[in-house]
Design a protein around this motif. Structure first.
Motif, short mmCIF file in Angstrom:
data_model
loop_
_atom_site.label_atom_id
_atom_site.label_comp_id
_atom_site.label_asym_id
_atom_site.label_seq_id
_atom_site.Cartn_x
_atom_site.Cartn_y
_atom_site.Cartn_z
N THR A 1 6.34 37.77 63.44
CA THR A 1 5.55 38.46 62.85
C THR A 1 5.77 37.57 61.22
OG1 THR A 1 7.55 39.64 61.83
CG2 THR A 1 6.54 40.70 63.33
N ARG B 1 4.94 42.10 58.42
CA ARG B 1 5.34 43.70 59.32
C ARG B 1 5.96 43.92 60.25
NH1 ARG B 1 3.67 43.74 65.08
NH2 ARG B 1 2.47 41.88 66.00
N PHE C 1 5.74 45.80 67.09
CA PHE C 1 6.18 46.74 67.88
C PHE C 1 6.70 47.58 68.32
CE2 PHE C 1 1.71 45.97 65.69
CZ PHE C 1 1.38 46.78 65.50
N ALA C 2 7.69 48.44 69.28
CA ALA C 2 8.72 48.79 69.96
C ALA C 2 7.71 47.81 71.64
CB ALA C 2 8.43 50.10 70.34
N ASN C 3 6.74 47.74 71.66
CA ASN C 3 6.31 47.27 73.33
C ASN C 3 6.29 45.68 72.74
OD1 ASN C 3 4.22 47.47 71.63
ND2 ASN C 3 3.07 47.79 73.81
N GLU C 4 6.42 45.58 71.66
CA GLU C 4 6.09 43.84 71.06
C GLU C 4 7.47 43.64 71.36
OE1 GLU C 4 2.52 42.25 68.73
OE2 GLU C 4 4.33 43.61 67.65
N THR D 1 11.67 52.25 61.62
CA THR D 1 10.53 53.45 62.50
C THR D 1 11.50 53.81 64.30
OG1 THR D 1 9.22 51.57 64.26
CG2 THR D 1 8.17 52.20 61.64
N GLU E 1 10.44 54.29 67.13
CA GLU E 1 9.49 53.91 68.57
C GLU E 1 10.33 52.44 68.42
OE1 GLU E 1 8.19 55.25 66.25
OE2 GLU E 1 7.02 56.40 66.89
N HIS E 2 10.82 51.67 67.90
CA HIS E 2 11.27 50.20 67.49
C HIS E 2 12.38 50.73 67.49
CE1 HIS E 2 11.72 45.96 65.19
NE2 HIS E 2 11.95 45.78 66.48
N ASP F 1 -1.38 41.24 75.61
CA ASP F 1 -1.99 42.58 74.56
C ASP F 1 -1.93 43.59 75.65
OD1 ASP F 1 -3.54 40.68 74.68
OD2 ASP F 1 -4.43 40.41 72.54
#
Length: 451
Positions: free
Chosen positions: A297, A339, A342-345, A370, A372-373, A427
């Motif tokens: 990021t 940023r 994201f969780a999946n990243e 977050t 999710e993270h 992705d």
């Protein structure tokens, strides 16, 4: 999806196709044995203490008879023996129970080629909180067992303030309650007594700590910090210097690393490098561990595959130098990144690094913002802790590959079972097949509610 992991725990089986997201199908294929470039001769552990034997790893293109000589620093031969060895990797035992502490040389030779290689063997007095490096499995050893750190970084720069110190202790408790076993703590040397209080708290919760004397202080400042904390049972390793290739002279860095080693010979010492430091072999990579940061990021448009290229480069060097490798991943980096992942990243970059060969990772900096993270943090930590013995297993196994290059794979054999660890780093959703060898098809998918 990105970060979708399939963990297949397999018994004796024929060839099996395991789609990354759905059902199992039977197929047929041949797979090749995993191959890595390694030095011809090296010592298994960074040092030995009360072990009865030391293991020497010898990689050979063909079977032969070797002679091993254990020599003292004055050249005197303390032990010598001839051994029949096979082609490939050999683990050869040298008795060390009766030798005194010190630094020795093991010489490996044969009658046709003379000296094939030499390696250093170090024996030290036993230490209750010692952390060794296993150069064969490329991992840390705590109490002689493989240890895989997944370590969020917590900032201790204001730990001298009582209210901040209480908040830090609460944060460490929160990580412990979530199942974390390792943290990285960054503190200032002038706050050594307050940092020790925090380490006491972490140790009481079963947390190991990678300690970072925060900032760019020279050895003269850090020395008192190491002196004050090196005997603490929570210490796992020392991050001595961060990104020195951007600001320091190589000789100064080498001296700093050596000073840390002299002050604390029982814990690994390392520097963290930017993407430039590892391939340039900055300061001769004069460290016990390798570490890199190349954040997902740190600029717009980066992908998980981008940052994993840097990690793969470091892991290739790790295979050649037999030094375990680690990476800083973006955590809550909102103070200087546009940023956070994201969780999946986060799942994809963490598992991708492990599959490429990392022995653990650090998350920079602080707790995710977050839910999710945070759930992804907890997920990868809990899963990797449960897979530690599998990931670092040295049992020989056939490499299982994916039909899609976006799906990375690691194959391990442990306790009679074969494990396939996969992650999709693209992705986009991917349907991939995995061609598995041998026996009757059966598989169990771990950590996911499916078969």
């Amino acid at each position: 999806r990105v970060g979708a992991n399939a963990f297949a725990m397999l018994s004796q089986f024929d060839t099996l196709t395991l789609p990354a997201l759905s059902k199992l199908n039977v197929a047929s294929s041949e797979t090749a044995m995993e191959q890595f470039f390694e030095p011809m001769v090296y010592t298994q552990r960074s040092y030995y203490m009360s072990e009865a034997q030391a293991m020497i790893i010898v990689n050979l293109p063909s079977a032969t008879v070797l002679q091993l000589d254990l020599n003292a620093s004055d050249g005197k031969t303390l032990w010598s023996e001839k051994m029949q060895v096979k082609a490939g990797k050999n683990r050869l035992a040298i008795p060390i129970e009766e030798i005194e502490d010190g630094r020795f040389t093991v010489q490996v030779s044969d009658s046709h080629n003379g000296v094939l290689g030499k390696t250093v063997l170090i024996k030290r007095s036993p230490h209750a909180n010692a952390v060794q490096v296993d150069h064969d499995r490329n991992c840390l050893l705590v109490e002689g067992k493989p240890y895989l750190p997944v370590a969020p970084l917590t900032d201790l720069r204001r730990v001298n303030l009582p209210d901040i110190r209480s908040q830090i202790k609460y944060t460490i408790q929160y990580y412990a309650d979530a199942g974390f076993k390792t943290l990285m703590l960054g503190g200032k040397p002038q706050h050594a007594s307050e940092v020790r209080e925090v380490l006491d708290h972490a140790h009481g919760l079963g947390i190991k700590v990678v300690m970072w004397p925060w900032g760019r202080a020279g050895w003269q400042v850090s020395q008192k910090f190491v002196e004050a904390l090196q005997d603490h049972p929570a210490i796992l390793a020392w991050l001595a210097v961060d990104e020195p290739e951007l600001w320091a002279q190589e000789q100064d860095v080498i001296q700093t690393i050596n000073h840390f080693r002299e002050q604390d010979p029982y814990h690994p010492i390392f520097m963290n490098n930017s993407r430039m430091g590892v391939p340039s072999r900055y300061a001769g990579l004069n460290t016990d561990l390798l570490s890199i940061d190349d954040y997902l990021t740190n600029r717009v448009g980066r992908t998980v595959a981008d940052t994993l290229e840097s990690i793969k480069m470091m892991c290739d060097v790790s295979q050649q130098t037999r030094k375990p490798s680690f990476a800083f991943h973006s955590g809550n980096n909102l103070h200087n990144h546009y940023r956070e992942p994201f969780a999946n990243e986060q799942i994809a970059q963490t598992y991708g690094g492990i599959i490429y060969g990392m022995a653990g990772c650090w998350y920079f900096l602080g707790m995710p913002s977050t839910r999710e993270h945070w759930q992804a943090y907890k997920q990868v930590n809990q899963e990797l802790l449960s897979l530690t013995d599998v990931i670092f297993s040295s049992d020989q196994v056939m490499a299982i590959k994916s039909t899609d290059d976006s799906v990375l794979t690691m194959t391990r054999k442990y306790a009679g079972r074969t494990y396939l660890i996969t992650v999709n780093i693209a992705d986009r959703p991917v349907l991939a097949n995995f061609q598995l060898p041998g026996g009757n098809a059966s598989a169990k998918v771990l950590f996911e509610d499916r078969s």
